[in-house]
Write an enzyme that holds these catalytic residues in place. Structure first.
Site: not given
Length: 376
Positions: A111, A210
């Site tokens: 990410c 997440c």
């Protein structure tokens, strides 16, 4: 701040605000330093309610609202940018594909590489911003000749340089980490947030992955890849049990093997190898996890690529310690040997090289060489 050169006008800074306390304090410090700061929250899911709720992740509706409230208190403009498609392709699908191939990925590292310092930074520069600010604990140092280096945070207990080791020199030139010089406890960061009137001061830290709402990684992968029964075998190939998908295992795993037959020596067994080709998981003794060398691909350098062999320290996990290595770039592939064998190294993980506190670069582990196991 020393990580961005002085200019005659205030720096235009885009502060990535996850909705947590670290990014809020980082944005506040950047603004307090006289920069022209704009806050942005990244919407990373087409359906945020499918991501973790209860203020534990960094991609929920609650997080977006928390980030907006923090920006209002700081007194900076705030926007939400939709990067859900890019996140799904570059992080979520990559995560699934890596597990399907028998490797162990790090989605947070991916990410940072693909979203926060590629998609976000590219868009920020196109809009005329000078830098992207995040709440990571790391430092960017500018040398006298103008070159930049990334170093570990002043507080090693909170250092996050491992997940930033994928940043290249161009990205470092536009990166700002206001918390990197902070030698303090997380409680003191929270106290600073409270002094600044930021409601996120008492918000719990984010944990786990997440985009896996319930924290059940194996269930998430089973839903995406389907259940596929295969064999669990020992090093000789003897079948010990079955599983419902090789993707549900990681190198070094001990728990959840569900092997009915005990080892001859009565000691625990660990996952030694994952073969997606024949859907087989191999288990064995802890000593068989020792690795003496590895090969890593897709190297990314935080500056000029090293030439010739060199001695470094290496970190193999986000919360792991350092180990001494000898490393050399050969035909674009990083060849690494360990001074002392290390245990439980898995293909797909990142290896980050350090020269003292300086981050040299990062590469993805492709294969390992097992050390010769000796039985005491």
């Amino acid at each position: 701040m020393t990580d961005i050169p002085q200019r005659t006008r205030p720096l235009r800074v885009l502060a990535a605000m996850s909705g947590g306390v670290d990014s809020a304090v980082a944005a506040a410090r950047a603004a307090e330093a006289g920069n022209d700061v704009t806050g942005v929250h990244l919407a990373l899911s087409a359906n945020p309610q499918s991501f973790r709720t209860g203020a534990r992740g960094c991609c929920t509706i609650e997080d977006s609202r928390d980030a907006r409230r923090a920006a209002d208190v700081i007194g900076i403009p705030f926007y939400v940018w939709d990067l859900a498609d890019r996140f799904r392709e570059d992080v979520v699908e990559d995560f699934v594909a890596e597990y399907e191939a028998g490797r162990t990925p790090n989605p947070c590292l991916r990410c940072n590489e693909k979203i926060k310092f590629a998609a976000l930074l590219d868009k920020a520069l196109a809009l005329g911003f000078d830098a992207v600010c995040t709440g990571h604990y790391a430092k960017v140092i500018v040398n006298e000749d103008g070159t930049r280096e990334m170093h570990r945070a002043s507080d090693m207990a909170k250092d996050q340089s491992y997940v930033l080791g994928v940043l290249d020199e161009k990205q470092l030139a536009h990166a700002m980490f206001p918390l990197g010089d902070t030698v303090t406890t997380k409680d003191e960061i929270r106290a600073e947030a409270e002094r600044r009137g930021l409601a996120v001061a008492k918000k719990p830290d984010s944990h786990d992955i997440c985009f896996i709402a319930d924290g059940d990684t194996q269930g998430f992968l089973a839903n995406r890849l389907g259940r596929a029964e295969g064999d669990i075998v020992d090093e000789s190939g003897t079948k010990l049990g079955t599983h419902e998908g090789a993707y549900g295992f990681t190198i070094g795993q001990r728990k959840g093997l569900r092997i009915g037959t005990p080892a001859p020596d009565g000691k625990p067994r660990y996952v030694l190898d994952i073969s997606p080709v024949d859907n087989t998981v191999t288990v064995g003794p802890a000593a068989a996890l020792d690795v003496s060398a590895l090969t890593a691909v897709k190297p990314r350098w935080c500056g000029t690529a090293p030439t010739g062999p060199g001695t470094y320290t290496a970190q193999l996990r986000a919360h792991g310690g350092e180990t001494e290595v000898r490393a050399e770039l050969v035909d674009g592939t990083l060849q690494v040997s360990f001074t002392d064998p290390v245990r439980g190294v898995a293909p797909g993980q990142a290896i980050v090289l350090y020269d003292g506190t300086r981050v040299v670069g990062s590469a993805t582990i492709a294969s390992t060489t097992r050390a010769t196991a000796t039985v005491a």
